[in-house]
Design a protein around this motif. Sequence first.
Motif, PDB file in Angstrom:
ATOM      1  N   GLU A  61       0.854  -1.197   0.000  1.00  0.00           N
ATOM      2  CA  GLU A  61       0.000   0.000   0.000  1.00  0.00           C
ATOM      3  C   GLU A  61       0.884   1.239   0.000  1.00  0.00           C
ATOM      4  N   ALA A  62       0.485   2.223  -0.770  1.00  0.00           N
ATOM      5  CA  ALA A  62       1.294   3.439  -0.908  1.00  0.00           C
ATOM      6  C   ALA A  62       1.425   4.216   0.395  1.00  0.00           C
ATOM      7  N   ASP A  63       0.442   4.112   1.272  1.00  0.00           N
ATOM      8  CA  ASP A  63       0.498   4.874   2.521  1.00  0.00           C
ATOM      9  C   ASP A  63       1.101   4.078   3.684  1.00  0.00           C
ATOM     10  N   ASP A  64       1.625   2.887   3.410  1.00  0.00           N
ATOM     11  CA  ASP A  64       2.175   2.031   4.462  1.00  0.00           C
ATOM     12  C   ASP A  64       3.672   2.270   4.630  1.00  0.00           C
ATOM     13  N   LEU A  65       4.010   3.111   5.586  1.00  0.00           N
ATOM     14  CA  LEU A  65       5.423   3.397   5.854  1.00  0.00           C
ATOM     15  C   LEU A  65       6.107   2.282   6.646  1.00  0.00           C
ATOM     16  N   THR A  66       5.353   1.265   7.041  1.00  0.00           N
ATOM     17  CA  THR A  66       5.956   0.125   7.735  1.00  0.00           C
ATOM     18  C   THR A  66       6.246  -1.031   6.779  1.00  0.00           C
ATOM     19  N   ALA A  67       5.947  -0.868   5.503  1.00  0.00           N
ATOM     20  CA  ALA A  67       6.198  -1.926   4.516  1.00  0.00           C
ATOM     21  C   ALA A  67       7.690  -2.267   4.493  1.00  0.00           C
ATOM     22  N   ARG A 103       9.721   6.773   0.169  1.00  0.00           N
ATOM     23  CA  ARG A 103      10.602   6.162   1.171  1.00  0.00           C
ATOM     24  C   ARG A 103      11.419   5.042   0.543  1.00  0.00           C
ATOM     25  N   ALA A 104      10.785   4.190  -0.276  1.00  0.00           N
ATOM     26  CA  ALA A 104      11.535   3.113  -0.939  1.00  0.00           C
ATOM     27  C   ALA A 104      12.589   3.705  -1.878  1.00  0.00           C
ATOM     28  N   ALA A 105      12.250   4.781  -2.573  1.00  0.00           N
ATOM     29  CA  ALA A 105      13.224   5.449  -3.444  1.00  0.00           C
ATOM     30  C   ALA A 105      14.382   5.997  -2.617  1.00  0.00           C
ATOM     31  N   ASP A 106      14.078   6.535  -1.444  1.00  0.00           N
ATOM     32  CA  ASP A 106      15.105   7.028  -0.540  1.00  0.00           C
ATOM     33  C   ASP A 106      16.044   5.884  -0.127  1.00  0.00           C
TER      34      ASP A 106
END
Length: 186
Positions: A61-67, A103-106
């Motif tokens: 999910e795009a809004d899941d910063l815990t992924a 975040r993944a790009a970071d």
Amino acid sequence: MIIVAITGASGVIYALKLLEALKENKIETGLVITDPAKLILEYELGMDENDFKKLATHYYEADDLTASINSGSCLFKGMVIVPCTMKTLSAIAHGYANNAVTRAADVVLKERRKLVIVPRETPLRSLHLENMLKISKEGGIILPAMPGFYHRPQNIDDVANFIAGKILDVMNIEHNLFKRWHGDEI
């Protein structure tokens, strides 16, 4: 695994062709689709996120910063953002990791993995170009959706496959999505 992120810019057919090629090559993929992109999938292709989920190995999910993809400890080969909005590009250029895509790009940039960004905007402002340059200086690859025509495309799929093929080239994945230039065709 290769992460494929789809943001809310026109050109989602490029993501479709890329995911189809990766699945055909049996390459593990993680997929992220932003909410605006879900609207574009329907508008441009008459498809929804479930059609795209079927092409991916994993979905985040795009809004899941815990992924898991939001951590450097998650080992994946690289990431492709296709199409990439200027908002997403700007966030990445400035380290604003506010969703799973940015975040993944970071993570990709800080871990020195391969990041391919396919911006879909025209014309470009100086600020867009500066943001692309910032990402390029950090090792990201800017691959504008600028198809070639030397392979003599016959339809929209041929044009989209050209861009998907260029992405695969940058990711060092063999394909036959378009006829390569050999110089002896003229």
